[in-house]
Design an enzyme around this catalytic site. Structure first.
Site, mmCIF file in Angstrom:
data_model
loop_
_atom_site.group_PDB
_atom_site.id
_atom_site.type_symbol
_atom_site.label_atom_id
_atom_site.label_comp_id
_atom_site.label_asym_id
_atom_site.label_seq_id
_atom_site.Cartn_x
_atom_site.Cartn_y
_atom_site.Cartn_z
ATOM 1 N N ARG A 288 114.908 -34.756 -24.546
ATOM 2 C CA ARG A 288 113.680 -35.033 -23.801
ATOM 3 C C ARG A 288 113.063 -36.353 -24.240
ATOM 4 N NH1 ARG A 288 112.854 -29.505 -24.788
ATOM 5 N NH2 ARG A 288 111.289 -29.840 -26.395
ATOM 6 N N TYR B 181 111.482 -39.225 -21.851
ATOM 7 C CA TYR B 181 110.099 -39.695 -21.918
ATOM 8 C C TYR B 181 110.030 -41.210 -22.119
ATOM 9 C CZ TYR B 181 109.034 -34.740 -22.536
ATOM 10 O OH TYR B 181 108.933 -33.386 -22.367
ATOM 11 N N TYR C 72 100.967 -33.292 -14.005
ATOM 12 C CA TYR C 72 100.235 -32.067 -13.703
ATOM 13 C C TYR C 72 99.388 -31.669 -14.903
ATOM 14 C CZ TYR C 72 103.100 -28.500 -16.154
ATOM 15 O OH TYR C 72 103.714 -27.711 -17.075
ATOM 16 N N HIS D 183 96.552 -31.976 -17.421
ATOM 17 C CA HIS D 183 95.858 -33.115 -18.023
ATOM 18 C C HIS D 183 96.924 -34.108 -18.483
ATOM 19 C CE1 HIS D 183 93.590 -35.516 -20.828
ATOM 20 N NE2 HIS D 183 92.488 -34.790 -20.683
ATOM 21 N N VAL E 214 97.568 -34.090 -22.432
ATOM 22 C CA VAL E 214 97.753 -32.848 -23.186
ATOM 23 C C VAL E 214 99.213 -32.420 -23.072
ATOM 24 C CG1 VAL E 214 97.079 -30.424 -23.399
ATOM 25 C CG2 VAL E 214 95.367 -32.145 -22.819
ATOM 26 N N ALA F 247 96.338 -26.610 -18.588
ATOM 27 C CA ALA F 247 96.691 -25.190 -18.719
ATOM 28 C C ALA F 247 95.780 -24.515 -19.741
ATOM 29 C CB ALA F 247 98.149 -25.056 -19.141
ATOM 30 N N GLN G 190 104.913 -23.452 -25.093
ATOM 31 C CA GLN G 190 106.323 -23.679 -24.766
ATOM 32 C C GLN G 190 107.256 -22.892 -25.684
ATOM 33 O OE1 GLN G 190 105.951 -27.923 -24.955
ATOM 34 N NE2 GLN G 190 105.186 -28.037 -22.869
ATOM 35 N N ALA H 143 99.461 -20.169 -15.958
ATOM 36 C CA ALA H 143 98.437 -20.495 -14.959
ATOM 37 C C ALA H 143 99.068 -20.576 -13.574
ATOM 38 C CB ALA H 143 97.780 -21.828 -15.307
#
Lengths: 72, 278
Positions: B77, B81, B103, B105, B108, B135, B177, B218
């Site tokens: 990942r 990024y 999606y 914030h 965050v 979330a 996560q 959420a």
């Protein structure tokens, strides 16, 4: 057939629609000539019904774990 | 009635970047200012929760570029990024007004938005982050938790297991996560139960195995409801989970008074809150 994205946005910003019961929301969507997929998603609360309509890909969750970029 | 207000456009404008959040639920959480950043951008990059949300974003701007294709099974990942930062910065350096849309914030659990702002500012470009409903915000509302009542600790699950973090079992503990434990790439399925057993082993130092934990997700589409499940801590390894789900442990112990500090406050009260002589 009504536009599904427009209907979703309308539901999202309207307090009575956003918090309506599944049955009530499904009835509203039927009257608005929503797609079968959206009506089914509203009736069941399961967005998986929208997969076919949008040629839905299973997205990876973005903004995932921060530990590995930091530590490795 | 407010008169039409606008800033005259500058010729030869330098590039800029704004990272904004869409909030969690389509149509419900997008702020007017975040929408304005999107609409006024030259190019929009999208790291959002699903394809329907991405199509909604495409209604707001004609040049929305998905960041999803840069993920890959087995690909770290961290590589993905960094590529996102490089993509956004390439357009900023080309003089474009860039909007990165994420999606929740944008700051965050999001490495790239913070990084691209840091890089842009270091190179002299204007860079800004606009907050969104995360979330975490939804979790407080949907689970009825006030972080002010008992305190609340948050950890990304890999950092919690791999590092020696201090747990306060008198506060709420939120683990993010959990399905990604031990997975440095991306995966369609959650980690094997053996990985999550390590998490339970770590938590069992501070919590009883019968402690009830909440697994929370959420709503991202407005026809959904929040997904809330309760399981015993001991059952966490064998409970199927998705990467976007969060595990919440309520306090397991009552807070204790710190008599030493209480005495010090009482001593100060005698000095600063003494009755004023008539």
């Amino acid at each position: 057939m009504a536009d599904t994205i427009e209907l979703l946005e309308a539901i999202g910003r309207d307090a009575s629609l956003r918090h309506a019961t599944a049955d009530a929301l499904a009835a509203v969507l039927e009257r608005a000539k929503a797609s079968h997929a959206l009506t089914a998603a509203a009736a069941t609360g399961d967005s998986a019904h929208l997969k076919k309509e949008f040629d839905y890909r299973l997205d990876h969750v973005t903004q995932s774990s921060q530990t590995f970029p930091i530590m490795l | 009635m407010v008169a039409s207000l606008s800033i005259p456009s500058e010729g030869n404008a330098r590039g800029s970047i704004a990272c904004v959040g869409l909030g969690m639920t389509l149509g419900s959480h997008l702020t007017p200012l975040a929408r304005s950043h999107i609409e006024q951008a030259d190019v929009v990059f999208a790291g959002v929760s699903d394809a329907v949300v991405e199509k909604w974003l495409q209604r707001m701007h004609g040049d929305v570029r998905s960041l999803q294709p840069y993920y890959g099974e087995g690909k770290p990942r961290s590589d993905t990024y960094q590529e996102w930062v490089d993509l956004m910065m390439a357009e900023v350096r080309a003089g474009k007004k860039v909007c990165g849309v994420f999606y929740g914030h944008p700051g965050v659990f999001a490495w790239s938005p913070h990084k691209v702002i840091e890089v842009a500012r270091a190179e002299g470009y204007q860079a800004h982050m606009e907050p969104g409903i995360s979330a975490e915000d939804c979790l407080y509302a949907d689970l009825g938790i006030d972080p002010g009542s008992h305190g609340c600790q948050h950890f990304e699950v890999n950092q919690f297991v791999l590092c020696k973090r201090q747990v306060d079992p008198t506060a709420h503990l939120v683990l993010w996560q959990v399905a990604m434990l031990g997975i440095p790439s991306v995966s369609r399925s959650d980690a094997p139960a053996a990985y999550r057993q390590l998490l339970v082993d770590r938590l069992s130092r501070d919590y009883p195995l019968e402690h009830q934990v909440t697994i929370y997700r959420a709503a991202t589409l407005p026809v959904e409801r929040p997904r809330i499940r309760k399981v015993a801590l001991r059952d966490l390894p064998t409970t199927p989970m998705t990467p976007e789900e969060t595990v919440v442990l309520p306090p397991a112990k009552a807070v204790e008074r710190d008599e030493d500090f209480i005495r010090q406050v009482e001593a100060l009260d005698k000095i600063y809150k003494a009755p004023v002589p008539a």
